[in-house]
Design a protein around this motif. Sequence first.
Motif, mmCIF file in Angstrom:
data_model
loop_
_atom_site.group_PDB
_atom_site.id
_atom_site.type_symbol
_atom_site.label_atom_id
_atom_site.label_comp_id
_atom_site.label_asym_id
_atom_site.label_seq_id
_atom_site.Cartn_x
_atom_site.Cartn_y
_atom_site.Cartn_z
ATOM 1 N N PHE A 71 0.822 -0.925 -0.049
ATOM 2 C CA PHE A 71 -0.124 -0.112 -0.225
ATOM 3 C C PHE A 71 0.958 1.132 -0.187
ATOM 4 C CE2 PHE A 71 -2.171 3.491 2.096
ATOM 5 C CZ PHE A 71 -3.516 3.449 1.597
ATOM 6 N N ILE A 72 0.634 2.222 -0.806
ATOM 7 C CA ILE A 72 1.607 3.185 -0.922
ATOM 8 C C ILE A 72 0.499 4.445 -0.840
ATOM 9 C CG2 ILE A 72 2.856 4.599 -2.484
ATOM 10 C CD1 ILE A 72 4.006 2.118 -3.756
ATOM 11 N N ASP A 73 0.764 5.365 0.034
ATOM 12 C CA ASP A 73 -0.301 6.295 0.442
ATOM 13 C C ASP A 73 0.299 7.861 -0.406
ATOM 14 O OD1 ASP A 73 -1.716 8.341 1.489
ATOM 15 O OD2 ASP A 73 -1.673 7.573 3.487
ATOM 16 N N SER A 74 -0.012 7.794 -1.414
ATOM 17 C CA SER A 74 0.298 8.930 -2.412
ATOM 18 C C SER A 74 -0.127 10.424 -1.726
ATOM 19 C CB SER A 74 0.143 9.154 -3.681
ATOM 20 O OG SER A 74 -1.312 8.984 -3.895
ATOM 21 N N GLN A 75 -1.306 10.436 -1.091
ATOM 22 C CA GLN A 75 -1.907 11.646 -0.427
ATOM 23 C C GLN A 75 -0.811 12.006 0.437
ATOM 24 O OE1 GLN A 75 -4.483 13.466 -1.543
ATOM 25 N NE2 GLN A 75 -3.550 15.045 0.047
ATOM 26 N N VAL A 76 -0.442 11.061 1.345
ATOM 27 C CA VAL A 76 0.709 11.442 2.611
ATOM 28 C C VAL A 76 2.160 12.245 2.091
ATOM 29 C CG1 VAL A 76 2.110 10.852 4.346
ATOM 30 C CG2 VAL A 76 -0.251 9.723 4.234
ATOM 31 N N LYS A 77 2.414 11.584 0.772
ATOM 32 C CA LYS A 77 3.698 12.228 -0.011
ATOM 33 C C LYS A 77 3.187 13.843 -0.191
ATOM 34 C CE LYS A 77 5.317 7.938 -1.468
ATOM 35 N NZ LYS A 77 5.838 7.195 -2.296
ATOM 36 N N LYS A 82 3.264 19.666 0.434
ATOM 37 C CA LYS A 82 2.796 20.826 0.828
ATOM 38 C C LYS A 82 3.079 21.241 2.082
ATOM 39 C CE LYS A 82 -2.091 22.541 2.181
ATOM 40 N NZ LYS A 82 -3.353 22.013 2.359
ATOM 41 N N PHE A 83 3.156 20.857 3.286
ATOM 42 C CA PHE A 83 3.408 21.327 4.663
ATOM 43 C C PHE A 83 4.865 21.648 4.618
ATOM 44 C CE2 PHE A 83 -0.131 18.957 5.866
ATOM 45 C CZ PHE A 83 -1.097 19.910 6.038
ATOM 46 N N ARG A 84 5.959 20.832 4.048
ATOM 47 C CA ARG A 84 7.351 21.422 3.841
ATOM 48 C C ARG A 84 7.484 22.320 3.286
ATOM 49 N NH1 ARG A 84 6.087 18.453 6.947
ATOM 50 N NH2 ARG A 84 7.233 16.959 8.258
ATOM 51 N N ASN A 85 6.931 22.501 2.065
ATOM 52 C CA ASN A 85 7.058 23.961 1.174
ATOM 53 C C ASN A 85 6.311 25.242 1.992
ATOM 54 O OD1 ASN A 85 8.239 23.645 -1.279
ATOM 55 N ND2 ASN A 85 7.065 21.966 -1.478
ATOM 56 N N ALA A 114 14.227 28.959 -4.363
ATOM 57 C CA ALA A 114 15.549 28.361 -3.779
ATOM 58 C C ALA A 114 14.932 27.547 -2.526
ATOM 59 C CB ALA A 114 16.442 29.121 -3.342
ATOM 60 N N LYS A 115 14.162 28.061 -1.812
ATOM 61 C CA LYS A 115 13.670 27.255 -0.575
ATOM 62 C C LYS A 115 12.877 26.199 -1.126
ATOM 63 C CE LYS A 115 15.357 29.125 3.320
ATOM 64 N NZ LYS A 115 16.254 28.294 4.081
ATOM 65 N N MET A 116 12.119 26.367 -1.821
ATOM 66 C CA MET A 116 11.033 24.940 -2.332
ATOM 67 C C MET A 116 11.951 24.362 -3.041
ATOM 68 S SD MET A 116 7.761 27.419 -3.874
ATOM 69 C CE MET A 116 6.812 26.071 -4.468
ATOM 70 N N GLU A 176 0.165 19.183 -9.290
ATOM 71 C CA GLU A 176 0.492 20.678 -9.334
ATOM 72 C C GLU A 176 0.164 21.287 -7.880
ATOM 73 O OE1 GLU A 176 -0.376 22.819 -12.874
ATOM 74 O OE2 GLU A 176 -1.803 23.936 -11.657
ATOM 75 N N LEU A 177 1.229 21.791 -7.384
ATOM 76 C CA LEU A 177 1.090 22.560 -6.156
ATOM 77 C C LEU A 177 1.058 24.192 -6.638
ATOM 78 C CD1 LEU A 177 1.254 22.865 -2.990
ATOM 79 C CD2 LEU A 177 3.912 22.718 -3.066
ATOM 80 N N GLN A 178 0.023 24.732 -6.077
ATOM 81 C CA GLN A 178 0.084 26.123 -6.361
ATOM 82 C C GLN A 178 0.050 26.945 -5.163
ATOM 83 O OE1 GLN A 178 -1.978 27.405 -9.717
ATOM 84 N NE2 GLN A 178 -2.606 29.344 -8.967
ATOM 85 N N VAL A 179 1.091 27.985 -4.909
ATOM 86 C CA VAL A 179 1.052 28.713 -3.748
ATOM 87 C C VAL A 179 0.467 29.912 -4.185
ATOM 88 C CG1 VAL A 179 2.683 30.323 -2.224
ATOM 89 C CG2 VAL A 179 3.349 27.784 -3.150
ATOM 90 N N VAL A 180 -0.770 30.324 -3.593
ATOM 91 C CA VAL A 180 -1.276 31.848 -3.797
ATOM 92 C C VAL A 180 -1.155 32.670 -2.685
ATOM 93 C CG1 VAL A 180 -2.901 30.483 -5.387
ATOM 94 C CG2 VAL A 180 -3.462 30.518 -2.905
ATOM 95 N N ALA A 181 -1.291 34.049 -2.893
ATOM 96 C CA ALA A 181 -1.285 35.040 -2.005
ATOM 97 C C ALA A 181 -2.520 34.859 -1.042
ATOM 98 C CB ALA A 181 -1.363 36.267 -2.716
#
Length: 181
Positions: A71-77, A82-85, A114-116, A176-181
């Motif tokens: 079982f591979i939990d892709s949602q947790v990845k 998301k949280f580390r970014n 650079a941080k991301m 896709e991860l999108q950082v929005v204001a």
Amino acid sequence: GKCFAAALVAERCGKDPARGTWAHKTLSSILADATSKANLKDAQAKGLNVYVKIAGVERSYFGTLGSNTMFIDSQVKKDWLKFRNQEAIFDVLGSANNGDGVDFNDDGIQGVIAKMTEVFATAEDNDHRYVLPDSWEITAPLYKDIPAADKAVRNLPKVKATFSIQDSIHTVKTVELQVVA
């Protein structure tokens, strides 16, 4: 005795949430079963997957997938990324320039990227393997292309990361991860 299982889950997930047990994860696109204590006991004895509502939140409870199935939990990845970014972005927004924050210019935007990039490099390393190597890209607009209204209130420009989750040799999910204001 009753809290031991929950403590074990918390301890394993705390070390590496993308490799820990999948118990007590919130559900996405799966409905929790309405079930009785007898049904739960029977399902647990058979090692079946059980999805329940706990405190009004649908989540996995326990279960197995069989001895020959991984079982591979892709949602947790995805959540890890998301949280580390978020942590990385908030860190650089507050700590850059000796605590004065990131400059609102192209150099500042590149500082966020650079941080991301550090987060994604960790996500693809041999210890994590959350994303496929060389599968990710981070983009952001140039300062001159940011709308005037966003410049006026110094909104972080829309930074976007596209990446492929490493699920198995047969499956790759592009996200896709999108950082929005």
